[in-house]
Design a protein around this motif. Structure first.
Motif, PDB file in Angstrom:
ATOM      1  N   ALA A 147       0.838  -1.199   0.000  1.00 32.05           N
ATOM      2  CA  ALA A 147       0.000   0.000   0.000  1.00 32.05           C
ATOM      3  C   ALA A 147       0.875   1.252   0.000  1.00 32.05           C
ATOM      4  N   LEU A 148       0.413   2.270  -0.684  1.00 34.74           N
ATOM      5  CA  LEU A 148       1.102   3.559  -0.729  1.00 34.74           C
ATOM      6  C   LEU A 148       0.136   4.664  -0.342  1.00 34.74           C
ATOM      7  N   GLN A 149       0.666   5.710   0.295  1.00 34.51           N
ATOM      8  CA  GLN A 149      -0.121   6.920   0.466  1.00 34.51           C
ATOM      9  C   GLN A 149      -0.192   7.648  -0.866  1.00 34.51           C
ATOM     10  N   ILE A 150      -1.170   8.537  -1.007  1.00 37.45           N
ATOM     11  CA  ILE A 150      -1.265   9.291  -2.252  1.00 37.45           C
ATOM     12  C   ILE A 150      -0.206  10.381  -2.311  1.00 37.45           C
ATOM     13  N   MET A 151       0.267  10.830  -1.127  1.00 41.43           N
ATOM     14  CA  MET A 151       1.284  11.879  -1.085  1.00 41.43           C
ATOM     15  C   MET A 151       2.134  11.714   0.160  1.00 41.43           C
ATOM     16  N   TYR A 152       3.307  12.313   0.105  1.00 43.38           N
ATOM     17  CA  TYR A 152       4.259  12.287   1.216  1.00 43.38           C
ATOM     18  C   TYR A 152       4.936  13.656   1.297  1.00 43.38           C
ATOM     19  N   GLY A 153       5.568  13.899   2.427  1.00 45.08           N
ATOM     20  CA  GLY A 153       6.444  15.050   2.506  1.00 45.08           C
ATOM     21  C   GLY A 153       7.642  14.853   1.607  1.00 45.08           C
ATOM     22  N   ILE A 154       8.309  15.946   1.248  1.00 50.03           N
ATOM     23  CA  ILE A 154       9.446  15.824   0.336  1.00 50.03           C
ATOM     24  C   ILE A 154      10.583  15.037   0.955  1.00 50.03           C
ATOM     25  N   ASP A 155      10.584  14.936   2.288  1.00 45.87           N
ATOM     26  CA  ASP A 155      11.586  14.119   2.971  1.00 45.87           C
ATOM     27  C   ASP A 155      11.086  12.702   3.213  1.00 45.87           C
ATOM     28  N   GLY A 156       9.886  12.382   2.697  1.00 49.78           N
ATOM     29  CA  GLY A 156       9.319  11.045   2.852  1.00 49.78           C
ATOM     30  C   GLY A 156       8.411  10.875   4.052  1.00 49.78           C
ATOM     31  N   ARG A 157       8.204  11.926   4.852  1.00 46.09           N
ATOM     32  CA  ARG A 157       7.361  11.759   6.039  1.00 46.09           C
ATOM     33  C   ARG A 157       5.916  11.467   5.634  1.00 46.09           C
ATOM     34  N   HIS A 158       5.222  10.757   6.524  1.00 50.79           N
ATOM     35  CA  HIS A 158       3.892  10.254   6.189  1.00 50.79           C
ATOM     36  C   HIS A 158       2.767  11.172   6.652  1.00 50.79           C
ATOM     37  N   GLU A 159       2.915  11.795   7.785  1.00 45.50           N
ATOM     38  CA  GLU A 159       1.827  12.600   8.341  1.00 45.50           C
ATOM     39  C   GLU A 159       1.921  14.039   7.842  1.00 45.50           C
ATOM     40  N   LEU A 160       0.827  14.493   7.230  1.00 41.93           N
ATOM     41  CA  LEU A 160       0.756  15.851   6.694  1.00 41.93           C
ATOM     42  C   LEU A 160      -0.496  16.523   7.244  1.00 41.93           C
ATOM     43  N   THR A 161      -0.616  16.510   8.551  1.00 44.54           N
ATOM     44  CA  THR A 161      -1.824  16.982   9.223  1.00 44.54           C
ATOM     45  C   THR A 161      -2.175  18.395   8.774  1.00 44.54           C
ATOM     46  N   GLU A 162      -3.443  18.594   8.477  1.00 47.00           N
ATOM     47  CA  GLU A 162      -3.920  19.877   7.958  1.00 47.00           C
ATOM     48  C   GLU A 162      -4.295  20.823   9.091  1.00 47.00           C
ATOM     49  N   HIS A 163      -3.825  22.070   8.990  1.00 44.90           N
ATOM     50  CA  HIS A 163      -4.140  23.100   9.969  1.00 44.90           C
ATOM     51  C   HIS A 163      -4.630  24.341   9.240  1.00 44.90           C
ATOM     52  N   ALA A 164      -5.483  25.101   9.891  1.00 43.51           N
ATOM     53  CA  ALA A 164      -5.911  26.394   9.371  1.00 43.51           C
ATOM     54  C   ALA A 164      -5.169  27.503  10.109  1.00 43.51           C
TER      55      ALA A 164
ATOM     56  N   ARG B 172      -4.724  27.185   4.614  1.00 43.68           N
ATOM     57  CA  ARG B 172      -4.401  25.845   5.107  1.00 43.68           C
ATOM     58  C   ARG B 172      -2.926  25.513   4.877  1.00 43.68           C
ATOM     59  N   ILE B 173      -2.316  24.876   5.876  1.00 39.79           N
ATOM     60  CA  ILE B 173      -1.015  24.229   5.702  1.00 39.79           C
ATOM     61  C   ILE B 173      -1.193  22.766   6.086  1.00 39.79           C
ATOM     62  N   GLY B 174      -0.387  21.898   5.489  1.00 39.21           N
ATOM     63  CA  GLY B 174      -0.679  20.475   5.604  1.00 39.21           C
ATOM     64  C   GLY B 174      -1.804  20.131   4.647  1.00 39.21           C
ATOM     65  N   ASN B 175      -2.067  18.859   4.480  1.00 42.58           N
ATOM     66  CA  ASN B 175      -3.113  18.456   3.541  1.00 42.58           C
ATOM     67  C   ASN B 175      -3.846  17.225   4.075  1.00 42.58           C
ATOM     68  N   GLY B 176      -5.119  17.445   4.447  1.00 47.46           N
ATOM     69  CA  GLY B 176      -5.913  16.376   5.045  1.00 47.46           C
ATOM     70  C   GLY B 176      -6.226  15.228   4.115  1.00 47.46           C
ATOM     71  N   ALA B 177      -5.907  15.384   2.817  1.00 43.56           N
ATOM     72  CA  ALA B 177      -6.169  14.298   1.869  1.00 43.56           C
ATOM     73  C   ALA B 177      -5.073  13.245   1.873  1.00 43.56           C
ATOM     74  N   TYR B 178      -4.037  13.425   2.705  1.00 42.33           N
ATOM     75  CA  TYR B 178      -2.890  12.522   2.625  1.00 42.33           C
ATOM     76  C   TYR B 178      -3.248  11.077   2.949  1.00 42.33           C
ATOM     77  N   ASP B 179      -4.321  10.877   3.733  1.00 43.36           N
ATOM     78  CA  ASP B 179      -4.700   9.504   4.078  1.00 43.36           C
ATOM     79  C   ASP B 179      -5.906   9.019   3.284  1.00 43.36           C
ATOM     80  N   GLN B 180      -6.256   9.725   2.202  1.00 41.52           N
ATOM     81  CA  GLN B 180      -7.332   9.254   1.336  1.00 41.52           C
ATOM     82  C   GLN B 180      -6.901   7.993   0.576  1.00 41.52           C
ATOM     83  N   LEU B 181      -7.897   7.255   0.102  1.00 47.64           N
ATOM     84  CA  LEU B 181      -7.651   6.115  -0.780  1.00 47.64           C
ATOM     85  C   LEU B 181      -7.872   6.566  -2.216  1.00 47.64           C
ATOM     86  N   GLN B 182      -6.821   6.505  -3.014  1.00 42.93           N
ATOM     87  CA  GLN B 182      -6.919   6.839  -4.426  1.00 42.93           C
ATOM     88  C   GLN B 182      -6.256   5.722  -5.220  1.00 42.93           C
TER      89      GLN B 182
END
Length: 608
Positions: free
Chosen positions: A310-327, A341-351
């Motif tokens: 399984a893969l996430q749809i996106m990662y940080g440029i350093d490969g980190r997995h959590e991209l928690t979204e904040h306003a 917004r900073i971070g992206n709440g779609a990082y754990d979506q299924l695509q």
């Protein structure tokens, strides 16, 4: 400072971070040290709090022009007024001039062309998205700005003054006189700016930077009709690569609105598997194999992290997995477009589509760069096994809608691509795999798309099963060889998409919407513009259909050349185009520029 139109910006960068430079001479967006680091200048998201670094004549009636030094990412902003002509040369050193973070620098040179022009420099940082205060210290070599977590120096060959926001200076620049140089760089906490940046040093760095970009671009194999626009797109895509890891960001900005005043404001400073895989395809079309190799190294690292495939749809440029979204509620947003917004709440979506795009790019890498190793094949098969078991699931789709998961047709098509390319690669390289089973699953996916994705009443493929609405992503069917471009089902889908929105289509003149927001529950309010990548997809679909229909080929050329006219003054595209022709969304957008390259390449070849 009042907001500049999004299309009034150009980009400079060093493959670590990037800055947006307005046609008015102001740097209004810059994150340090990396693309996804907190901002230092962000007045593009809040004209009062965000911070900026401006160089411009004191005469507010000055006219301006902005362009790139040919075949480089060195930017020239030229001002004209009754006093004379002056130009600003902006760039970030690259290549061998970067050894560590202290070499991540913005260099701004001011040169008199005619007459004697009165200028003003203002450097007003606002650290950590304008959340951290800072102290300004003036020395004989420039200014220093110290916040809680970061200290920057502004080396200057002109004495600076300070106020409660930062540093400034008014000075005259004249023809034949000395050049004013300002260089922003990292310094140690508590230290003063210690670099004496002379005109000679600036000239050497400038020459090195020019040579780097020209040498890089000279490797391009594209010699077609639209070479200038293709080269500019390639240079922009190169700026969006993160050289230390090989990652590729979708855009260097966050929260620029898809509709001014609306809530469709997202952070794109991360690496989407889909976007990066498409970018690899564009680089390979032009012969840039090093960038493709860099991304392949990055994706192998992500593959090693999870044995499930399984893969996430996106990662940080350093490969980190959590991209928690904040306003960031303290920022008003571009022209009042909130939330920021900073971070992206779609990082754990299924695509599900990302597996097809990824394995297709690996297939092309094997074909055009070098054969993949058996260890690479084992990683591929992890992902193939995963998609083989999970392709029947609903997902969130390519557009990351927040209205609930569906059986999106494009997602199923790309699941088919994942299996198809794995089969081709396995056959070509004779790698061990149960190709009969993979073929069975691939064919099962194909038949389900035909049975459930085709809308008999509408005579087109739906956005998702039973939706009775269109989606421009289905233009990709012929581009990925799922369906022949002259197949009646493909031709009818193409015809349906090319109808105007009031007749159920997605085409307005030569511009394409990704879907109809009034027919699709994407979980968001407000309108959006036409989607630039979708317009280029239409060009490619028409190009392929044009092999048996010359009228479609001419239509493809017409739409493509009209679309070139929507680039801004330096050949840059954002994500979308608004009702008045304005740029919308994060900018520059990798998706748009890679699609321009692909459509230019294939259209040029089809035209002969």
């Amino acid at each position: 400072m009042p907001y500049q139109a999004i299309e009034n910006y150009a980009i400079i960068g060093n493959m670590r971070s990037a800055a947006l430079v307005g046609i008015n001479g102001s740097i209004d967006w810059f994150c340090f040290p990396h693309f996804d680091s907190p901002s230092v200048f962000a007045s593009i998201l809040d004209e009062n709090k965000g911070g900026y670094f401006k160089l411009a004549p004191t005469d507010p009636k000055s006219k301006n022009k902005q362009y790139y030094w040919p075949d480089t990412n060195v930017l020239i902003t030229r001002f004209y007024n009754s006093e004379g002509i002056v130009e600003i040369i902006d760039y970030m050193p690259v290549g061998e001039d970067i050894q560590n973070e202290y070499d991540y620098r913005i260099v701004r040179r001011v040169r008199g062309i005619h007459g004697k022009v009165s200028m003003k420099m203002e450097c007003y940082p606002a650290f950590n998205y304008a959340r951290d205060t800072h102290n300004t210290v003036i020395s004989d070599k420039g200014a220093s700005y110290h916040s809680r977590d970061l200290s920057l120096g502004l080396a200057s060959n002109i004495p600076l003054a300070q106020n409660d926001r930062g540093s400034f200076v008014e000075f005259n620049i004249e023809e034949g006189g000395s050049t004013a140089v300002f260089m922003l760089h990292k310094i140690d906490a508590g230290k003063c700016c210690t670099i004496s940046y002379s005109e000679e040093q600036a000239e050497r760095r400038f020459t090195n930077t020019i040579e780097y970009w020209r040498n890089w671009l000279s490797k391009s194999t594209y010699k077609g009709r639209w070479r200038e626009m293709v080269n500019r797109s390639a240079l922009i895509l190169k700026l969006l690569t993160f050289e230390p890891s090989g990652a590729i960001v979708a855009a260097p900005t966050c929260s620029l609105p898809e509709g001014v005043g609306g809530e469709r404001n997202w952070d794109y400073r991360y690496t989407w598997i889909r976007d990066a895989a498409f970018t690899v395809y564009a680089f390979l079309k032009l012969g840039f194999t090093d960038e493709a190799s860099g991304f392949m190294r990055w994706i192998v690292e992500r593959s090693k992290e999870d044995d499930s495939g399984a893969l996430q749809i996106m990662y940080g440029i350093d490969g980190r997995h959590e991209l928690t979204e904040h306003a960031l509620d303290h920022l008003e947003g571009y022209m009042g477009s909130s939330p920021v917004r900073i971070g992206n709440g779609a990082y754990d979506q299924l695509q599900l589509d990302i597996y097809g795009e990824l394995i297709d790019s690996i297939y092309l890498f094997d074909r055009h760069v070098r054969p993949i190793a058996y260890s690479g094949w084992k990683h591929i098969m992890k992902h193939v096994r995963w998609i083989s078991k999970n392709w029947k699931k609903k997902d969130d789709g390519i557009w990351e809608v927040r209205g609930g998961q569906q059986h999106f047709v494009y997602s199923k098509v790309m699941a088919w691509v994942a299996l198809d390319r794995a089969i081709r690669l396995g056959n070509k390289r004779s790698f061990p795999a149960d190709l009969n089973e993979l073929t069975r699953i691939r064919d099962e996916i194909f038949m389900e798309i035909i049975d459930k994705g085709w809308n008999e009443k509408r005579q087109a493929f739906d956005q998702y099963y039973g939706s009775n609405t269109l989606d421009a992503s289905n233009l990709m069917m012929s581009l990925v060889f799922f369906m022949a471009p002259y197949d009646p089902m493909m031709e009818k889908t193409l015809d349906a998409i090319m109808q105007p929105p009031d007749k159920g289509g997605l085409l307005t003149n030569s511009l394409v919407y990704r879907y109809n927001v009034n027919e699709t529950d994407d979980g968001l309010s407000g309108e959006e513009g036409t989607f630039n990548i979708c317009t280029f997809w239409l060009v490619e679909a028409l190009t392929r259909a044009g092999k048996s229909d010359p009228e479609k080929l001419e239509k493809a050329r017409l739409i493509f050349e009209q679309m070139l006219g929507y680039a801004n003054h330096v050949g840059m595209y954002s994500e979308q185009i608004g009702l008045s022709g304005e740029a919308l969304g994060n900018t520059p957008q990798a998706f748009t520029h890679l699609a321009l390259i692909s459509s230019a390449f294939n259209l040029d070849r089809a035209l002969g």
